[in-house]
Design an enzyme around this catalytic site. Structure first.
Site, short mmCIF file in Angstrom:
data_model
loop_
_atom_site.label_atom_id
_atom_site.label_comp_id
_atom_site.label_asym_id
_atom_site.label_seq_id
_atom_site.Cartn_x
_atom_site.Cartn_y
_atom_site.Cartn_z
N ALA A 1 11.41 -52.85 -5.73
CA ALA A 1 12.33 -52.67 -6.85
C ALA A 1 12.72 -54.00 -7.49
CB ALA A 1 13.59 -51.93 -6.39
N TRP B 1 18.77 -49.16 1.77
CA TRP B 1 19.34 -48.56 0.56
C TRP B 1 19.72 -47.11 0.90
CZ3 TRP B 1 16.46 -46.00 -3.92
CH2 TRP B 1 17.24 -46.02 -5.09
N LYS C 1 14.87 -53.33 -12.85
CA LYS C 1 15.50 -54.66 -12.82
C LYS C 1 14.64 -55.71 -13.52
CE LYS C 1 18.05 -52.31 -10.24
NZ LYS C 1 19.03 -52.17 -9.22
N ASP D 1 8.87 -50.30 -0.79
CA ASP D 1 9.76 -50.08 -1.93
C ASP D 1 9.89 -51.41 -2.66
OD1 ASP D 1 11.75 -49.53 -3.71
OD2 ASP D 1 13.10 -48.59 -2.27
N1 PLP Z 1 14.78 -49.04 -4.25
C1 PLP Z 1 15.73 -49.94 -4.06
C2 PLP Z 1 15.82 -50.64 -2.75
C3 PLP Z 1 16.64 -50.22 -5.07
O1 PLP Z 1 17.60 -51.12 -4.86
C4 PLP Z 1 16.53 -49.52 -6.29
C5 PLP Z 1 17.52 -49.78 -7.33
O2 PLP Z 1 17.29 -50.58 -8.14
C6 PLP Z 1 15.46 -48.63 -6.46
C7 PLP Z 1 14.61 -48.39 -5.40
C8 PLP Z 1 15.11 -47.89 -7.69
O3 PLP Z 1 15.91 -47.94 -8.76
P1 PLP Z 1 15.57 -47.15 -10.08
O4 PLP Z 1 15.40 -45.72 -9.72
O5 PLP Z 1 16.73 -47.40 -10.95
O6 PLP Z 1 14.30 -47.72 -10.63
O1 TYF Z 2 21.55 -50.48 -4.93
C1 TYF Z 2 21.87 -50.58 -6.12
O2 TYF Z 2 22.98 -50.96 -6.46
C2 TYF Z 2 20.83 -50.29 -7.19
C3 TYF Z 2 21.26 -49.28 -8.21
O3 TYF Z 2 22.05 -44.01 -6.43
C4 TYF Z 2 21.46 -47.90 -7.71
O4 TYF Z 2 19.66 -49.94 -6.55
C5 TYF Z 2 22.51 -47.58 -6.87
C6 TYF Z 2 22.73 -46.28 -6.46
C7 TYF Z 2 21.87 -45.28 -6.88
C8 TYF Z 2 20.80 -45.60 -7.70
C9 TYF Z 2 20.60 -46.90 -8.12
#
Ligand code: PLP
Ligand code: TYF
Length: 386
Positions: free
Chosen positions: A206, A123, A239, A204
């Site tokens: 998520a 990510w 999610k 992580d």
């Molecule tokens: N880590 C991963 C790999 C993700 O894809 C995401 C997005 O959903 C997150 C963390 C954290 O997302 P959010 O900050 O929206 O909870």
């Molecule tokens: O990877 C995604 O699409 C989700 C949402 O800066 C996301 O994890 C994408 C980019 C970002 C924060 C959340």
């Protein structure tokens, strides 16, 4: 003062989201940002979330501050869902991103010269947050583009090179962006390597509940938690509770060190003082109420099986059209994402000629695809020559 600011690299996923919004075509398809959509293309507020929010509005008597690490009942309920009965330190955070950020701040506080190992690919925010915090990163090989599976021998070989006190980021399930997850024996092997190397795993998490179900999705994490003396888990409720904009996250730390809880509280205070409470409380209410919890789990199961059905339908449609099983891996992957083995020109043609938005590296969000759009996507993939 601000004249010295430089243009910042944009988040490619979020940039794609605005490009999609600006596209006037009525039949465009958004497979970019990782947001779950149902068969009608909606991202609904989950039923249990609505019920809990109704009760909360009715019964909440104050919005005064909670504690620096949030409501302990939230950490208790979500922490037990994630880690079972192992004792843990905790800090509520704004979303899973907040939890990742606080995890890396804790690593930096404990060991400023630690190297963070990231899967290749991962990510993009992992890389960006580490760079922002001045944490050195290295990558470990993870994905086998030929098979669409985990390149396990290379991963293990690379992680054997971790130094004591290094941190290693792992995706708990539904690897973003590849969709390829470790099998349980592989979790065992990685746990053994990290324990031997005395490296700190950061998991992580998520997408708990999006791969094979709540218990199965935490099984790898549990293997790790039993094998290593210290572990961090960055949990997101964006999610699996559909609470995206309410920003619900939790950082969990398995450790005997007495200063961990105090350090997590200090890092929250230094970053934003108190974490947001509304969504966290909703999660806690759902988890602590048998009826709402069962309803949440049933809806989560439906979301998961819906994504699995789409994966199989797409793999079948592509088998038919391509006359090969090159896309069979799509059916075996978990969660929202898989990587299309496409060039950037092919991704551009999907967008420009077919109105189909996929992230530049080929990542597509399977949950963005409605059943009726499966043949449209399959035709387009074959048409652009992927
Ligand atoms: N880590 C991963 C790999 C993700 O894809 C995401 C997005 O959903 C997150 C963390 C954290 O997302 P959010 O900050 O929206 O909870
Ligand atoms: O990877 C995604 O699409 C989700 C949402 O800066 C996301 O994890 C994408 C980019 C970002 C924060 C959340």
């Amino acid at each position: 003062m601000f004249g010295s600011l430089k243009p910042q690299p944009e988040d490619k996923i979020l940039a794609l989201m605005s490009a999609f919004r600006d596209d006037p075509r009525g039949d465009k398809i958004d497979l970019g940002v990782g947001v779950y959509r149902d068969a009608q293309g909606r991202t609904p507020v989950m039923r249990a979330v609505k019920s809990a929010e109704r009760q909360l509005v009715e019964n909440q008597t104050t919005k005064s501050y909670t504690g620096l690490t949030g409501d302990p009942a939230f950490a208790d309920a979500l922490g037990h869902l994630v880690l079972g009965n192992a004792p843990f330190s905790h800090a509520a955070t704004p979303g899973g991103t907040g939890a990742v950020h606080q995890a890396l701040q804790l690593v930096r506080m404990a060991k400023p010269d630690a190297t963070l190992w990231l899967s290749e690919p991962t990510w993009p925010n992992h890389t960006a947050i580490a760079a922002h915090l001045g944490i050195r990163t290295r990558t470990y090989r993870y994905y086998d583009t030929d098979t669409g599976g985990v390149w396990f021998s290379a991963m293990a070989e690379d992680l054997e090179r971790a130094a004591p006190g290094d941190a290693v980021m792992l995706h708990g399930c539904c690897h973003n962006p590849t969709g390829a997850d470790l099998a349980l024996p592989q979790w065992r092997e990685i746990a053994e390597i990290l324990d031997q190397r005395r490296a700190l795993p950061i998991v992580d998490l998520a997408y708990l509940g999006f791969a094979e179900g709540l218990d199965a999705d935490a099984a790898g994490l549990h293997i790790l938690a039993e094998a290593v003396p210290e572990l961090l888990v960055a949990v997101s409720c964006s999610k699996n509770f559909g609470l995206y904009r309410d920003r619900v996250g939790l950082l969990l730390a398995l450790s005997d060190a007495p200063a961990v809880q105090g350090s997590l509280a200090a890092l929250n205070r230094l970053t934003y003082s108190f974490p947001p409470d509304h969504g966290a409380r909703v999660v806690q209410m759902i988890l602590d109420d048998p009826e709402m919890r069962a309803d949440w789990q049933a809806e989560l199961d439906d979301m998961r099986t819906g994504m699995q059905t789409t994966r199989h339908a797409l793999a079948d449609a592509l088998r038919e059209r391509s006359g090969s099983d090159r896309f069979g891996f799509l059916a075996g992957h978990h969660g929202m994402f898989s990587l299309l083995p496409a060039t950037s020109e092919q991704i551009a043609r999907l967008r420009e000629d077919h109105g189909i938005y996929v992230v530049g590296d080929g990542r597509m969000n399977v949950a963005g695809l409605r059943p009726a759009e499966v043949p449209v996507l399959a035709d387009a993939i074959v048409a652009v020559g992927i």
